[in-house]
Scaffold this motif. Structure first.
Motif, PDB file in Angstrom:
ATOM      1  N   UNK A 132      42.398  22.583  61.755  1.00 24.21           N
ATOM      2  CA  UNK A 132      41.969  21.223  62.080  1.00 24.21           C
ATOM      3  C   UNK A 132      40.788  20.799  61.198  1.00 24.21           C
ATOM      4  N   UNK A 133      39.827  21.707  61.023  1.00 22.74           N
ATOM      5  CA  UNK A 133      38.681  21.386  60.168  1.00 22.74           C
ATOM      6  C   UNK A 133      39.115  21.229  58.717  1.00 22.74           C
ATOM      7  N   UNK A 134      40.106  22.037  58.296  1.00 24.66           N
ATOM      8  CA  UNK A 134      40.615  21.909  56.941  1.00 24.66           C
ATOM      9  C   UNK A 134      41.329  20.590  56.722  1.00 24.66           C
ATOM     10  N   UNK A 158      48.002  21.478  62.582  1.00 29.49           N
ATOM     11  CA  UNK A 158      46.809  20.633  62.447  1.00 29.49           C
ATOM     12  C   UNK A 158      47.144  19.302  61.779  1.00 29.49           C
ATOM     13  N   UNK A 159      46.396  18.262  62.148  1.00 32.00           N
ATOM     14  CA  UNK A 159      46.591  16.951  61.535  1.00 32.00           C
ATOM     15  C   UNK A 159      45.295  16.154  61.619  1.00 32.00           C
ATOM     16  N   UNK A 160      45.155  15.210  60.694  1.00 33.46           N
ATOM     17  CA  UNK A 160      43.989  14.327  60.686  1.00 33.46           C
ATOM     18  C   UNK A 160      44.376  13.049  59.955  1.00 33.46           C
ATOM     19  N   UNK A 161      43.707  11.945  60.293  1.00 33.63           N
ATOM     20  CA  UNK A 161      44.003  10.676  59.633  1.00 33.63           C
ATOM     21  C   UNK A 161      42.722   9.908  59.376  1.00 33.63           C
ATOM     22  N   UNK A 204      44.720  -6.269  54.165  1.00 32.29           N
ATOM     23  CA  UNK A 204      45.450  -5.052  53.840  1.00 32.29           C
ATOM     24  C   UNK A 204      44.823  -3.848  54.541  1.00 32.29           C
ATOM     25  N   UNK A 205      45.678  -2.881  54.817  1.00 29.07           N
ATOM     26  CA  UNK A 205      45.227  -1.631  55.426  1.00 29.07           C
ATOM     27  C   UNK A 205      45.796  -0.457  54.647  1.00 29.07           C
ATOM     28  N   UNK A 206      45.034   0.626  54.636  1.00 27.31           N
ATOM     29  CA  UNK A 206      45.499   1.872  54.031  1.00 27.31           C
ATOM     30  C   UNK A 206      45.280   2.984  55.043  1.00 27.31           C
ATOM     31  N   UNK A 207      46.362   3.670  55.399  1.00 31.39           N
ATOM     32  CA  UNK A 207      46.286   4.774  56.349  1.00 31.39           C
ATOM     33  C   UNK A 207      46.647   6.064  55.622  1.00 31.39           C
ATOM     34  N   UNK A 208      45.748   7.037  55.701  1.00 27.51           N
ATOM     35  CA  UNK A 208      45.913   8.312  54.999  1.00 27.51           C
ATOM     36  C   UNK A 208      45.981   9.428  56.030  1.00 27.51           C
ATOM     37  N   UNK A 209      47.011  10.258  55.942  1.00 26.06           N
ATOM     38  CA  UNK A 209      47.199  11.328  56.921  1.00 26.06           C
ATOM     39  C   UNK A 209      47.459  12.662  56.228  1.00 26.06           C
ATOM     40  N   UNK A 210      46.916  13.738  56.810  1.00 31.49           N
ATOM     41  CA  UNK A 210      47.156  15.109  56.354  1.00 31.49           C
ATOM     42  C   UNK A 210      47.649  15.895  57.557  1.00 31.49           C
ATOM     43  N   UNK A 211      48.714  16.673  57.395  1.00 29.35           N
ATOM     44  CA  UNK A 211      49.247  17.411  58.554  1.00 29.35           C
ATOM     45  C   UNK A 211      50.049  18.619  58.111  1.00 29.35           C
ATOM     46  N   UNK A 212      50.155  19.577  59.027  1.00 31.10           N
ATOM     47  CA  UNK A 212      50.975  20.774  58.832  1.00 31.10           C
ATOM     48  C   UNK A 212      52.287  20.595  59.579  1.00 31.10           C
ATOM     49  N   UNK A 213      53.393  21.016  58.955  1.00 31.94           N
ATOM     50  CA  UNK A 213      54.717  20.843  59.534  1.00 31.94           C
ATOM     51  C   UNK A 213      55.500  22.149  59.464  1.00 31.94           C
TER      52      UNK A 213
END
Length: 274
Positions: free
Chosen positions: A61-63, A132-135, A143-152
């Motif tokens: 999660x911290x990563x 883990x995931x974070x956005x 305009x909007x920009x949504x950035x997400x990082x996650x493990x699958x």
């Protein structure tokens, strides 16, 4: 009185002893070779010292939070918003029931296009993460920009990317209806920087009426896989697409994720990657 051995006797004894040693060595070599062949184990010391393959690093999660981009990582005048606010972002123009009549010969395509609209609205384009995931969200005008990082799960991630690659053909243009209002949706493929292990870019446009006025929503999408993890970027709005910002986020974001997985701390404001 004991007789001393003759010279001939000593020579013969030495020869017999040497022959016995050679025979023993030969039998030992044959035995070693037979054992090696029987077990299939090479006699090479280098081969015996080969290390076992190391497992893929797990995203924590911290990563995931450390791998998120910042305002310094993207072009233009984007302003970061609170993560809780970004998590509640939903584009109402993405709501609608896909008109199956647009898919006379491929009914399954209609469900794929419906899935695209639903997942974009829910901000889960690749499906639910398994780890883990974070956005993080940014705004600039309308305009909007949504950035997400996650493990699958790796197989699920591969399937999701394979599905995304089919959409420009299966969902190139279709109609969705919401409250009697018809909306025209178009999906085209876009090029992303050559980063990560796999990637897919899309541009989704939705034309329809909002409060009686004709409106066009444009969403640029970038997805990059790094091992079993992925980054997803969606950017755009009523002012048009934001492909340059998506490209920049993809380039720098992929490097940040790689740094995290390698046990490194990403730079606070990484320089632009050419």
């Amino acid at each position: 009185m004991t007789r001393r051995p003759t010279r001939l006797t000593r020579v013969l004894s030495s020869a017999l002893a040497a022959a016995a040693l050679l025979t023993t060595a030969a039998c030992s070599d044959d035995s070693d070779q037979d054992g090696a062949h029987a077990s299939g184990v090479t006699a090479s010391p280098a081969a015996r010292k080969q290390p076992a393959s190391s497992p893929s690093p797990t995203l924590s999660e911290s990563g995931a939070r450390a791998a998120l981009i910042t305002e310094a990582d993207i072009e233009d005048d984007w302003t970061q918003v609170k993560d809780s606010e970004a998590a509640d972002w939903h584009e109402s123009l993405l709501i609608g029931d896909v008109d199956v009549a647009d898919f006379l010969t491929a009914k399954s395509d209609a469900s794929d296009c419906q899935k695209l609209l639903d997942n974009l609205y829910d901000n889960d384009l690749l499906g639910k993460p398994s780890g883990a995931s974070a956005l993080r969200g940014f705004e600039e005008g309308n305009s909007r920009l949504l950035y997400q990082v996650a493990a699958y799960d790796r197989s699920d991630l591969d399937s999701a990317l394979a599905w995304l690659k089919t959409l420009p053909d299966e969902c190139d243009q279709f109609t969705a209806t919401e409250d009697g209002q018809k909306r025209t949706v178009q999906v085209i493929e876009t090029d992303l920087p050559d980063v990560g292990d796999d990637r897919q870019g899309l541009r989704v446009t939705v034309q329809g009426k909002v409060d009686g006025d004709q409106t066009t929503l444009t969403e640029d999408v970038g997805v990059v896989r790094v091992g079993s993890d992925a980054i997803t970027v969606t950017a755009g709005g009523l002012d048009g697409g934001q492909q340059d910002s998506v490209d920049q986020a993809v380039k720098l974001g992929t490097q940040r994720l790689k740094d995290v997985l390698a046990g490194k701390t990403p730079a606070a404001s990484p320089s632009e990657i050419e």
